[in-house]
Scaffold this motif. Structure first.
Motif, PDB file in Angstrom:
ATOM      1  N   GLU A  53       0.669  -1.080   0.026  1.00 24.69           N
ATOM      2  CA  GLU A  53       0.109  -0.063   0.033  1.00 24.69           C
ATOM      3  C   GLU A  53       0.819   1.132  -0.123  1.00 24.69           C
ATOM      4  OE1 GLU A  53      -2.655  -0.311   3.442  1.00 24.69           O
ATOM      5  OE2 GLU A  53      -3.673  -2.082   2.525  1.00 24.69           O
ATOM      6  N   PRO A  54       1.257   1.310  -1.333  1.00 26.20           N
ATOM      7  CA  PRO A  54       2.485   2.806  -1.246  1.00 26.20           C
ATOM      8  C   PRO A  54       1.499   4.014  -0.973  1.00 26.20           C
ATOM      9  CG  PRO A  54       2.080   1.843  -3.281  1.00 26.20           C
ATOM     10  CD  PRO A  54       1.405   0.838  -2.376  1.00 26.20           C
ATOM     11  N   LEU A  55       2.194   4.886  -0.425  1.00 28.51           N
ATOM     12  CA  LEU A  55       1.619   6.134  -0.350  1.00 28.51           C
ATOM     13  C   LEU A  55       2.101   7.105  -1.288  1.00 28.51           C
ATOM     14  CD1 LEU A  55       2.149   6.864   3.708  1.00 28.51           C
ATOM     15  CD2 LEU A  55       0.210   6.014   2.384  1.00 28.51           C
ATOM     16  N   LEU A  56       1.394   8.039  -2.200  1.00 28.18           N
ATOM     17  CA  LEU A  56       1.644   8.970  -3.058  1.00 28.18           C
ATOM     18  C   LEU A  56       1.412  10.298  -2.076  1.00 28.18           C
ATOM     19  CD1 LEU A  56      -0.235   7.815  -6.023  1.00 28.18           C
ATOM     20  CD2 LEU A  56       2.274   8.211  -5.765  1.00 28.18           C
ATOM     21  N   LEU A  57       2.779  11.067  -1.986  1.00 31.22           N
ATOM     22  CA  LEU A  57       2.741  12.122  -1.325  1.00 31.22           C
ATOM     23  C   LEU A  57       3.488  13.344  -1.989  1.00 31.22           C
ATOM     24  CD1 LEU A  57       4.639  10.549   1.766  1.00 31.22           C
ATOM     25  CD2 LEU A  57       2.116  11.035   1.970  1.00 31.22           C
ATOM     26  N   GLU A  58       2.422  14.232  -1.908  1.00 32.65           N
ATOM     27  CA  GLU A  58       2.572  15.445  -2.866  1.00 32.65           C
ATOM     28  C   GLU A  58       2.840  16.784  -2.272  1.00 32.65           C
ATOM     29  OE1 GLU A  58       0.666  15.525  -7.500  1.00 32.65           O
ATOM     30  OE2 GLU A  58      -0.612  17.063  -6.053  1.00 32.65           O
ATOM     31  N   SER A  59       4.209  17.270  -2.554  1.00 33.44           N
ATOM     32  CA  SER A  59       4.488  18.425  -2.011  1.00 33.44           C
ATOM     33  C   SER A  59       3.934  19.809  -2.552  1.00 33.44           C
ATOM     34  CB  SER A  59       6.055  18.470  -1.709  1.00 33.44           C
ATOM     35  OG  SER A  59       6.516  18.394  -2.956  1.00 33.44           O
ATOM     36  N   ALA A  60       3.753  19.709  -3.767  1.00 30.07           N
ATOM     37  CA  ALA A  60       3.217  20.594  -4.570  1.00 30.07           C
ATOM     38  C   ALA A  60       2.479  19.980  -5.850  1.00 30.07           C
ATOM     39  CB  ALA A  60       4.055  21.455  -5.122  1.00 30.07           C
ATOM     40  N   PRO A  61       1.581  20.740  -6.479  1.00 22.87           N
ATOM     41  CA  PRO A  61       0.995  19.892  -7.782  1.00 22.87           C
ATOM     42  C   PRO A  61       2.044  19.464  -8.733  1.00 22.87           C
ATOM     43  CG  PRO A  61      -0.013  22.031  -7.631  1.00 22.87           C
ATOM     44  CD  PRO A  61       1.040  22.029  -6.119  1.00 22.87           C
ATOM     45  N   GLY A  62       1.914  18.149  -8.676  1.00 24.15           N
ATOM     46  CA  GLY A  62       2.831  17.207  -9.822  1.00 24.15           C
ATOM     47  C   GLY A  62       4.021  17.057  -9.154  1.00 24.15           C
ATOM     48  N   ARG A  63       4.591  17.335  -7.812  1.00 20.39           N
ATOM     49  CA  ARG A  63       5.931  17.175  -7.362  1.00 20.39           C
ATOM     50  C   ARG A  63       5.544  15.735  -6.230  1.00 20.39           C
ATOM     51  NH1 ARG A  63       9.489  20.661  -8.514  1.00 20.39           N
ATOM     52  NH2 ARG A  63      10.715  18.961  -8.689  1.00 20.39           N
ATOM     53  N   THR A  64       5.604  14.810  -6.746  1.00 20.17           N
ATOM     54  CA  THR A  64       5.048  13.557  -6.163  1.00 20.17           C
ATOM     55  C   THR A  64       6.049  12.596  -5.627  1.00 20.17           C
ATOM     56  OG1 THR A  64       3.126  13.730  -7.408  1.00 20.17           O
ATOM     57  CG2 THR A  64       3.318  11.751  -6.079  1.00 20.17           C
ATOM     58  N   ASN A  65       5.762  12.117  -4.328  1.00 22.41           N
ATOM     59  CA  ASN A  65       6.854  11.047  -3.657  1.00 22.41           C
ATOM     60  C   ASN A  65       6.090   9.754  -3.454  1.00 22.41           C
ATOM     61  OD1 ASN A  65       9.391  13.252  -3.012  1.00 22.41           O
ATOM     62  ND2 ASN A  65       7.574  14.169  -2.502  1.00 22.41           N
ATOM     63  N   VAL A  66       6.910   8.795  -3.251  1.00 19.10           N
ATOM     64  CA  VAL A  66       6.230   7.569  -2.874  1.00 19.10           C
ATOM     65  C   VAL A  66       6.888   6.764  -1.992  1.00 19.10           C
ATOM     66  CG1 VAL A  66       5.594   5.124  -3.729  1.00 19.10           C
ATOM     67  CG2 VAL A  66       5.673   7.111  -5.477  1.00 19.10           C
ATOM     68  N   VAL A  67       6.188   6.486  -0.899  1.00 18.98           N
ATOM     69  CA  VAL A  67       6.654   6.012   0.472  1.00 18.98           C
ATOM     70  C   VAL A  67       6.002   4.573   0.740  1.00 18.98           C
ATOM     71  CG1 VAL A  67       7.490   5.998   2.754  1.00 18.98           C
ATOM     72  CG2 VAL A  67       7.564   8.056   1.077  1.00 18.98           C
ATOM     73  N   VAL A  68       6.801   3.683   1.173  1.00 13.48           N
ATOM     74  CA  VAL A  68       6.165   2.264   1.446  1.00 13.48           C
ATOM     75  C   VAL A  68       7.004   1.446   2.410  1.00 13.48           C
ATOM     76  CG1 VAL A  68       6.806   1.008  -0.780  1.00 13.48           C
ATOM     77  CG2 VAL A  68       4.831   0.309   0.471  1.00 13.48           C
ATOM     78  N   ARG A  69       6.515   0.829   3.393  1.00 14.69           N
ATOM     79  CA  ARG A  69       7.427   0.131   4.276  1.00 14.69           C
ATOM     80  C   ARG A  69       6.957  -1.442   3.985  1.00 14.69           C
ATOM     81  NH1 ARG A  69       9.743   0.706   9.863  1.00 14.69           N
ATOM     82  NH2 ARG A  69       9.172   2.791   9.577  1.00 14.69           N
TER      83      ARG A  69
END
Length: 451
Positions: A53-69
């Motif tokens: 269940e990866p998290l899509l984390l957006e700091s600004a429009p289009g600036r997206t990070n993915v984090v999963v454990r």
């Protein structure tokens, strides 16, 4: 070694994922001009297919990070962070053999911007996680996988934002692996025999991107003007360019020189009575031959002028001028850097940090370094694993603010004909398919085997 693993599917996937990610243009032009979201969604979708269940984390429009454990098999072990960035530097198709965003696979090689820096590593980590899901295996330690935005600029939209806004996602992580390490560096020993070095980054110089500025008296270009802002900035830039920085030998670079010397059969004499780094170190590095390039940029601070800006017409003296300088600071030499810039710019020119990050050192006698060495030797028994301090920097600096010790460990077995460092941000960036397969196996060994 995981002899029971059927690597066929993972081998196919790592090539396909690398090619697909290259085709997603995530060029970072700086100043916020980048969109990583399509690449983030692509990677997150592949991870979701593996039951995560990866998290899509957006700091600004289009600036997206993915984090999963990914839970580990040893609940008592500290967690490990593996990070890779989704953005790439610009590329001009006119100069490339294949279009830089084609992801062309030709003659056993994947071509394109990001093939080494570092969509290949993102693809490798994703393919490995999917292989674990198929085989029912897990990493030994909890593994936090972070695919970040904006590493090729200031990290403001990526790792810097993640550690400020989502630090809880990295709870329990004590160490991290990231880019720019564990690749083959081909050298020759003192008897003329080939040697394969694998430099693992255990340090990074701090970034010091500088803005110089001067203000003067505007006027006609034909008149005498002793208060010329352009001349003041130009003189400061010339002094910075000509400056000879003193030697500063860190523990990591000392270990690097010792290890490289031992692998090549070259006596370094670092511990000899009377050895003076300021007087003797350059000669030692020269004796290492081409392998000296691994340490040459990490024995001093540096400051390279890169940008000049002034005026709007040739016969008008402008009232202001500015310059950009790419500075790098060694661990423990930050104060020396600031003092030198104050002197070099002089009273006529002001300077400030446009972007600054802290230099890093991680222990080379730590168990995790031994584990990396064992994993490399498992698949290349002739490897000589040595630490080194990167001349540049990575997202490891931001994660270090959470107390996470960072190492550059993205394994690649490369042929002598491929100059890894020249292709970083260079033309015709590419990676052999066989190197991707090697990286899969070494990372699997490192991440799953008992300590």
């Amino acid at each position: 070694m995981q002899e029971s693993v059927d690597w066929n599917t993972a081998d196919d996937e790592v090539v396909r994922f690398t090619s697909d990610l290259i085709r997603i243009d995530t060029t970072n032009r700086g100043g916020g001009d980048c969109v990583e979201r399509p690449a983030a969604e692509y990677a997150a979708g592949l991870l979701a297919e593996a039951g995560l269940e990866p998290l899509l984390l957006e700091s600004a429009p289009g600036r997206t990070n993915v984090v999963v454990r990914i839970p580990g098999s040893d609940p008592g072990a500290d967690a490990l962070l593996a990070h890779g960035h989704l953005d790439v530097v610009p590329a001009d198709p006119a100069h490339w053999q294949f279009h830089p965003f084609s992801g062309e696979v030709s003659d056993g090689t994947v071509w394109g911007r990001g093939a080494l820096d570092m969509k290949n590593t993102v693809a490798t980590l994703v393919a490995l996680v999917r292989e674990w899901a198929r085989s029912g295996r897990r990493p030994r330690r909890d593994l936090v996988l972070a695919l970040t935005a904006d590493e090729e600029d200031s990290a403001a939209y990526g790792s810097d934002w993640l550690v400020r806004e989502h630090a809880q996602l990295f709870e329990g992580c004590t160490e991290a692996i990231g880019e720019s390490g564990a690749y083959t560096f081909h050298a020759t020993d003192s008897a003329g025999e080939p040697v394969r070095l694998y430099p693992v980054a255990a340090g990074e110089r701090g970034s010091a991107w500088l803005r110089l500025s001067a203000h003067g008296t505007a006027g006609h270009g034909s008149k005498v003007n002793r208060d010329n802002a352009v001349g003041a900035v130009a003189a400061a830039v010339a002094r910075i360019d000509a400056h000879e920085w003193p030697v500063h030998l860190t523990p990591v670079t000392r270990a690097a020189i010792t290890g490289i010397g031992a692998a090549l059969g070259v006596h370094t004499g670092l511990d000899a009575p009377g050895f003076d780094p300021a007087r003797d170190l350059d000669a030692v590095v020269a004796r290492l031959g081409p392998a000296g390039r691994l340490v040459a940029s990490s024995v001093r601070n540096s400051a390279n002028p890169t940008m000049l800006s002034a005026g709007y017409k040739v016969n008008v003296i402008p009232e202001s001028a500015s310059a950009g300088v790419d500075g790098r600071m060694l661990p423990g030499a930050e104060e020396e850097f600031v003092t030198a810039l104050d002197a070099l710019t002089g009273p006529r020119v002001d300077w400030e940090f446009a972007h600054r990050s802290t230099a890093l050192l991680s222990p080379v006698d730590a168990p995790v370094f031994t584990q990396m060495e064992k994993a490399l030797l498992e698949y290349d028994p002739q490897a000589h694993v040595v630490p080194f301090c990167m001349s540049g920097g990575t997202d490891a600096k931001q994660f270090a603010t959470l107390g996470i010790r960072g190492y550059g460990f993205t394994p690649l077995l490369l042929p002598p004909s491929l100059d890894y460092n020249a292709l970083f941000h260079g033309i015709d960036e590419r990676v052999p398919v066989s190197a991707l397969h090697f990286g899969l196996r070494v990372l699997d060994r490192f991440l799953t085997e008992p300590a």
